[in-house]
Design an enzyme around this catalytic site. Structure first.
Site, PDB file in Angstrom:
ATOM      1  N   LYS A  67     -34.637  57.996  12.357  1.00 16.44           N
ATOM      2  CA  LYS A  67     -33.608  57.282  11.678  1.00 16.44           C
ATOM      3  C   LYS A  67     -32.295  57.919  12.194  1.00 16.44           C
ATOM      4  O   LYS A  67     -31.183  57.173  12.227  1.00 16.44           O
ATOM      5  CB  LYS A  67     -33.554  57.643  10.022  1.00 16.44           C
ATOM      6  CG  LYS A  67     -34.668  56.466   9.799  1.00 16.44           C
ATOM      7  CD  LYS A  67     -34.672  56.671   8.048  1.00 16.44           C
ATOM      8  CE  LYS A  67     -35.664  56.025   7.482  1.00 16.44           C
ATOM      9  NZ  LYS A  67     -35.573  55.755   5.919  1.00 16.44           N
ATOM     10  N   ASP A 107     -31.745  51.171   3.073  1.00 17.11           N
ATOM     11  CA  ASP A 107     -32.273  52.220   1.971  1.00 17.11           C
ATOM     12  C   ASP A 107     -30.972  52.290   0.776  1.00 17.11           C
ATOM     13  O   ASP A 107     -31.184  52.493  -0.212  1.00 17.11           O
ATOM     14  CB  ASP A 107     -32.714  53.650   2.513  1.00 17.11           C
ATOM     15  CG  ASP A 107     -33.974  53.576   3.230  1.00 17.11           C
ATOM     16  OD1 ASP A 107     -34.768  52.486   3.068  1.00 17.11           O
ATOM     17  OD2 ASP A 107     -34.151  54.454   4.157  1.00 17.11           O
TER      18      ASP A 107
HETATM   19  P1  NAP Z   1     -37.852  63.871   4.898  1.00 16.30           P
HETATM   20  O1  NAP Z   1     -36.468  63.702   5.467  1.00 16.30           O
HETATM   21  O2  NAP Z   1     -38.906  64.503   5.565  1.00 16.30           O
HETATM   22  O3  NAP Z   1     -37.632  64.531   3.545  1.00 16.30           O
HETATM   23  C1  NAP Z   1     -38.549  65.099   2.602  1.00 16.30           C
HETATM   24  C2  NAP Z   1     -37.997  65.997   1.453  1.00 16.30           C
HETATM   25  O4  NAP Z   1     -39.304  66.165   0.720  1.00 16.30           O
HETATM   26  C3  NAP Z   1     -37.386  67.334   1.904  1.00 16.30           C
HETATM   27  O5  NAP Z   1     -36.216  67.508   0.882  1.00 16.30           O
HETATM   28  C4  NAP Z   1     -38.382  68.355   1.752  1.00 16.30           C
HETATM   29  O6  NAP Z   1     -37.975  69.566   1.215  1.00 16.30           O
HETATM   30  C5  NAP Z   1     -39.275  67.773   0.506  1.00 16.30           C
HETATM   31  N1  NAP Z   1     -40.615  68.077   0.509  1.00 16.30           N
HETATM   32  C6  NAP Z   1     -41.477  67.733   1.163  1.00 16.30           C
HETATM   33  N2  NAP Z   1     -42.751  68.374   0.904  1.00 16.30           N
HETATM   34  C7  NAP Z   1     -42.617  68.784  -0.100  1.00 16.30           C
HETATM   35  C8  NAP Z   1     -43.338  69.479  -1.216  1.00 16.30           C
HETATM   36  N3  NAP Z   1     -44.809  69.963  -0.869  1.00 16.30           N
HETATM   37  N4  NAP Z   1     -42.709  70.182  -2.377  1.00 16.30           N
HETATM   38  C9  NAP Z   1     -41.406  70.045  -2.667  1.00 16.30           C
HETATM   39  N5  NAP Z   1     -40.544  69.343  -1.673  1.00 16.30           N
HETATM   40  C10 NAP Z   1     -41.157  68.702  -0.535  1.00 16.30           C
HETATM   41  O7  NAP Z   1     -38.548  62.499   4.397  1.00 16.30           O
HETATM   42  P2  NAP Z   1     -37.807  61.285   3.649  1.00 16.30           P
HETATM   43  O8  NAP Z   1     -37.468  60.191   4.546  1.00 16.30           O
HETATM   44  O9  NAP Z   1     -36.376  61.625   2.796  1.00 16.30           O
HETATM   45  O10 NAP Z   1     -38.911  60.673   2.604  1.00 16.30           O
HETATM   46  C11 NAP Z   1     -38.993  61.187   1.335  1.00 16.30           C
HETATM   47  C12 NAP Z   1     -40.189  60.495   0.561  1.00 16.30           C
HETATM   48  O11 NAP Z   1     -39.581  59.155   0.425  1.00 16.30           O
HETATM   49  C13 NAP Z   1     -41.404  59.932   1.167  1.00 16.30           C
HETATM   50  O12 NAP Z   1     -42.515  59.977   0.753  1.00 16.30           O
HETATM   51  C14 NAP Z   1     -40.920  58.619   1.834  1.00 16.30           C
HETATM   52  O13 NAP Z   1     -42.329  57.762   2.222  1.00 16.30           O
HETATM   53  C15 NAP Z   1     -40.259  58.011   0.923  1.00 16.30           C
HETATM   54  N6  NAP Z   1     -39.389  56.896   0.975  1.00 16.30           N
HETATM   55  C16 NAP Z   1     -39.630  55.794   0.337  1.00 16.30           C
HETATM   56  C17 NAP Z   1     -38.995  54.465   0.781  1.00 16.30           C
HETATM   57  C18 NAP Z   1     -39.176  53.431  -0.067  1.00 16.30           C
HETATM   58  O14 NAP Z   1     -38.684  52.307   0.293  1.00 16.30           O
HETATM   59  N7  NAP Z   1     -39.951  53.473  -1.005  1.00 16.30           N
HETATM   60  C19 NAP Z   1     -37.992  54.770   1.710  1.00 16.30           C
HETATM   61  C20 NAP Z   1     -37.621  55.943   2.201  1.00 16.30           C
HETATM   62  C21 NAP Z   1     -38.337  57.045   1.941  1.00 16.30           C
HETATM   63  P3  NAP Z   1     -37.569  70.755   2.152  1.00 16.30           P
HETATM   64  O15 NAP Z   1     -36.090  70.248   2.625  1.00 16.30           O
HETATM   65  O16 NAP Z   1     -37.591  72.119   1.523  1.00 16.30           O
HETATM   66  O17 NAP Z   1     -38.362  70.656   3.430  1.00 16.30           O
END
Ligand code: NAP
Length: 291
Positions: A67, A107
């Protein structure tokens, strides 16, 4: 000539976007299809350029981990993509210089619309779990709510401090008072005046949440609880929130909302929301292909 649409990301095999968009194309009788394409970060720019150069390229979604890389790639960015520093939708625009694509971030528009549907959250504190890409989109949405929908304050809770601190700085620069704290040190029951809770981490199951103790007293103040993470059924966060009397928004609704916004940008047609929602709730995953 049929138009081909894509999801560029890695991994993409579990994505529900193909089943959702293919159902929408069928419902409107459009000669188009959508496929997930697994691309490594090293290959992203070259592979995306090759797809875009095809005469039958219709548009694309971009997901983890591309992204941010997609920002530099686009000939123009929407205000939402500029503010988020991330693109999740590529829209063909032949008036632009090569590669003739505009970068959008649906988003942001999806979260803003969903928050707008819950006006009781306005004027109160928003709690955001996570500080990655989805959380950044949430911050832009919360900082750009239309008049009357603004939040008083944002609290960003994250597993690690540095990303939360920098996202709080970004929020403050956009005019939204924000502070950061560690997720496992701040159970939500201690926070007052909370109007909205958004989970933008992958945490979904009871085991995921158990160590944090975060869900204790979640229902205090009846905030709207939005979970970006989704699975086959409601997550533990949503089940807990619903049991406590909070309005809840499933991550699949966020998926449909951002997908519908992308669909409209690509086709100029209103997305068939009911068809897309049915496809998402009935299906688990679709095959993808790799470059
Ligand atoms: P990302 O950029 O990889 O960020 C992940 C975030 O989650 C970071 O803040 C990370 O913390 C935290 N995290 C990861 N594993 C963790 C754990 N075991 N315990 C606590 N915190 C944890 O991912 P993203 O793109 O933001 O996506 C996050 C979630 O949103 C995913 O599940 C994704 O599928 C979902 N999402 C859904 C939609 C939708 O349309 N519904 C759209 C976008 C994303 P750290 O900074 O400490 O690593």
């Amino acid at each position: 000539m049929p138009r081909h649409y894509y999801l560029f990301g890695r991994p993409v095999s579990a994505s529900l976007s193909p089943v959702m968009h293919n159902a929408a194309f069928r419902a409107l009788g459009l000669d188009a299809d959508y496929a997930a394409v697994e691309i490594t970060p090293e290959d992203f720019l070259g592979a995306a350029a090759a797809f875009i150069a095809r005469d039958d390229f219709g548009g694309a979604n971009v997901t983890i981990p591309h992204k941010q890389a997609a920002v530099a790639f686009c000939a123009r960015l929407s205000p939402e993509a500029t503010a988020a520093g991330a693109v999740n939708t590529l829209v063909v625009d032949s008036s632009l210089p090569s590669p003739c694509v505009r970068g959008e971030n649906t988003d942001v528009t999806a979260i803003r619309a969903i928050l707008g549907d819950h006006p009781s959250a306005a004027g109160r504190t928003a709690v955001l779990l996570g500080a990655g890409g989805a959380a950044a989109a949430c911050v832009v949405a919360m900082a750009t709510m239309p008049a009357g929908g603004a939040f008083a304050k944002l609290v960003i809770l994250n597993r690690t401090a540095a990303p939360a601190e920098s996202l709080a700085v970004k929020a403050r620069r956009m005019g939204l008072p924000a502070e950061a704290a560690l997720l496992d040190r701040a159970p939500i029951g201690r926070l007052t005046g909370v109007g909205a809770v958004i989970n933008a981490t992958p945490l979904r199951t009871a085991d995921d949440w158990a160590p944090a103790g975060f869900l204790d007293a979640l229902g205090h103040g009846r905030p709207v609880v939005i979970d970006m993470a989704y699975g086959r059924g409601p997550t533990v966060l949503l089940k807990t929130a619903a049991a406590a009397g909070c309005p809840v928004v499933d991550g699949r609704e966020v998926l449909v909302a951002q997908g519908a916004a992308s669909f409209a940008l690509w086709t100029g047609r209103a997305a068939p929301l009911a068809v897309m929602r049915k496809a998402v709730y009935n299906e688990r995953s679709q095959p993808c292909f790799a470059t």
